[in-house]
Design an enzyme around this catalytic site. Structure first.
Site, PDB file in Angstrom:
ATOM      1  CE1 TYR A 142     -38.223  22.619  62.050  1.00 38.40           C
ATOM      2  CE2 TYR A 142     -35.966  22.583  62.873  1.00 38.40           C
ATOM      3  CZ  TYR A 142     -37.204  23.205  62.776  1.00 38.40           C
ATOM      4  OH  TYR A 142     -37.418  24.400  63.421  1.00 38.40           O
ATOM      5  CG  ASP A 237     -30.215  21.459  56.797  1.00 42.53           C
ATOM      6  OD1 ASP A 237     -29.242  21.732  57.522  1.00 42.53           O
ATOM      7  OD2 ASP A 237     -31.399  21.728  57.097  1.00 42.53           O
ATOM      8  CE  LYS A 269     -29.787  21.802  65.797  1.00 41.29           C
ATOM      9  NZ  LYS A 269     -30.624  21.658  64.622  1.00 41.29           N
TER      10      LYS A 269
HETATM   11  C1  LIG Z   1     -31.746  22.534  63.958  1.00 36.84           C
HETATM   12  C2  LIG Z   1     -31.877  22.418  62.481  1.00 36.84           C
HETATM   13  C3  LIG Z   1     -32.200  23.534  61.671  1.00 36.84           C
HETATM   14  C4  LIG Z   1     -32.602  24.851  62.236  1.00 36.84           C
HETATM   15  O1  LIG Z   1     -31.605  25.489  62.962  1.00 36.84           O
HETATM   16  P1  LIG Z   1     -32.022  26.626  64.034  1.00 36.84           P
HETATM   17  O2  LIG Z   1     -30.720  27.156  64.481  1.00 36.84           O
HETATM   18  O3  LIG Z   1     -32.814  25.934  65.094  1.00 36.84           O
HETATM   19  O4  LIG Z   1     -32.839  27.629  63.294  1.00 36.84           O
HETATM   20  C5  LIG Z   1     -32.150  23.378  60.300  1.00 36.84           C
HETATM   21  N1  LIG Z   1     -31.842  22.185  59.744  1.00 36.84           N
HETATM   22  C6  LIG Z   1     -31.554  21.099  60.479  1.00 36.84           C
HETATM   23  C7  LIG Z   1     -31.196  19.826  59.809  1.00 36.84           C
HETATM   24  C8  LIG Z   1     -31.590  21.170  61.871  1.00 36.84           C
HETATM   25  O5  LIG Z   1     -31.359  20.069  62.602  1.00 36.84           O
END
Ligand SMILES: *Cc1c(COP(=O)(O)O)cnc(C)c1O
Length: 436
Positions: A142, A237, A269
């Site tokens: 994701y 990511d 985060k």
């Molecule tokens: C949470 C998450 C996102 C998206 O971040 P948001 O602040 O919710 O848009 C992207 N990549 C990873 C790996 C994530 O866990």
């Protein structure tokens, strides 16, 4: 009816599904979501006055626990100076430096407000830099809710068992090539066929949105070498893992050791300590393709917001080696307690880890979980009764089996004892579960 039930009834008439982010709706575990009104250290308090040991930590950001005194103070003092200036501020550079001290290969950083914006910009930048269109992503990873990366996505898309999302055009979907995680042959095949049209491979540093999946040894390095051999970039990511799996995220545990550094990192985060901040960073040569130095446009009214910068600087400053050592040790102890409780009830399971991040999957002990197909094949029906038993005992887990378990530096012995005491009944509930 509890106060939370009432609030949910009302919210459902006001917002789609009563929520502003899908998995909060408890869709996969049933029941109505708890409405939280307060927090302190390892605890959340709901609208009925019941408290919970929080093992979600706002889906990752609250590494230091809720209402950490230094973070609260930094935010209060920033608020006193004003909410938003729409100009550059000193704390933006302070936060950028804190990131660069931890992550190798970050010569430049651009702040945005959400992880989605970070990955969206990274994808655009990779396309602008290489002049190519195609992006390779992994099933079950994701990267936020941008159109081009929703195909076979993890997190809520996995929880709701969706193949992707309505509203994404076929043309956009066709520019994303989805391959199974941990599958080197699939990567080689996709590059053999499309090598000169691929702008980038994007991967979670360690997947944690289909449950946690441990990258095979050398897998990220293999991705980097393969991408570079074909003139493509690697985007790693670290939105979830960054500043959580270690001071330098999962890269700190893997890249620093195996000797790989991607062209671009994305962060989110923990970097905002609970306020909306995220970022992307990497080699100057690539990053300077962003406006105003380069032709790839990206902007944000609230980017680098001073309150969010203050929370981020305070959080990273207090995320010391001791904090990570403490969370690592707690995580091991909790993994053993969960496993022990499930074993005592004869519940087949496995635990996947990426540093201090872990997740539990049911009925997977034989194969383990190496990719999205493994994660989807688990006995997910055991999770809802397990989750509700824990919730009844005052422990708040993610309302989806496809999420990691999150700890903080504020999880003390008293809080952890409540979790350990809750596990036997939850394991019994999981053992008694039957497929729907
Ligand atoms: C949470 C998450 C996102 C998206 O971040 P948001 O602040 O919710 O848009 C992207 N990549 C990873 C790996 C994530 O866990």
């Amino acid at each position: 009816m509890t106060v939370s039930d009432d609030l949910f009834e009302r919210a459902r008439t006001l917002m789609p599904g009563g929520v502003n982010s899908p998995v909060r709706a408890f869709g996969s575990v049933g029941g109505s979501p708890r409405f939280m009104v307060g927090s302190d250290g390892p605890y959340l308090t709901d609208a009925d006055g019941k408290d919970y040991v929080d093992l979600v930590c706002s889906w990752g950001p609250m590494l230091l626990g809720h209402k950490h005194p230094a973070v609260q103070e930094a935010v209060h003092s920033a608020v006193d100076r004003g909410l938003s200036f729409g100009t550059s501020t000193p704390d933006e550079s302070a936060l950028a430096e804190l990131v660069m001290q931890r992550f190798g290969g970050v010569d430049r950083l651009r702040m945005v407000s959400t992880g989605t914006e970070a990955t969206m910009t990274a994808v655009r930048l990779a396309r602008g830099y290489t002049g190519r269109d195609l992006i390779v992503k992994f099933a079950g990873c994701y990267h936020g809710h941008l159109d081009s990366l929703l195909a076979s996505a993890g997190s809520g898309v996995a929880t709701m068992a969706l193949p992707g999302s309505a509203g994404v055009t076929e043309a956009t979907a066709a520019e994303t090539l989805v391959v199974p995680y941990n599958d080197r042959a699939a990567i080689e095949a996709v590059f053999a066929e499309h090598g000169d049209s691929i702008a980038a491979v994007i991967t979670e540093s360690a997947p944690a949105n289909m449950g946690v999946v441990t990258p095979g040894e050398g897998f990220n390095k293999f991705l980097l070498d393969t991408a570079h051999a074909h003139g493509a970039l690697l985007i790693v990511d670290e939105v979830l893992t960054g500043f959580r799996a270690s001071d330098a995220g999962y890269w700190g545990l893997s890249g620093r050791v195996e000797g790989w550094t991607p062209d671009l990192f994305t962060f989110g985060k923990v970097i905002g300590g609970g306020l909306p901040t995220a970022g992307l960073g990497g080699r100057a040569e690539v990053m300077d393709h962003l406006a105003p130095t380069g032709p790839v446009y990206q902007a944000g009214t609230l980017s680098g917001n001073p309150i969010a910068m203050a929370a981020g600087v305070a959080t990273l400053t207090h995320a010391t080696p001791e904090v990570y050592a403490q969370i690592d040790a707690l995580s091991l102890e909790l993994q053993q307690a969960v496993s022990g409780a499930l074993n005592a009830e004869g519940v087949d399971h496995s635990i996947q880890t990426a540093g201090n991040l872990f997740s539990v999957s049911f009925g997977t002990s034989e194969r383990g979980v190496h990719d999205y197909a493994d994660a989807q094949a688990q006995e997910a029906f055991r999770y809802a009764p397990f989750f509700h038993s824990m919730l009844d005992s005052g422990v708040y887990l993610a309302p989806s089996v496809f999420e990691a378990w999150f700890l903080s530096a504020a999880h003390d012995d008293v809080a952890m004892q409540r979790v350990y005491d809750a596990l036997p009944a939850a394991a019994r509930a999981a053992a008694a579960a039957t497929p729907a």
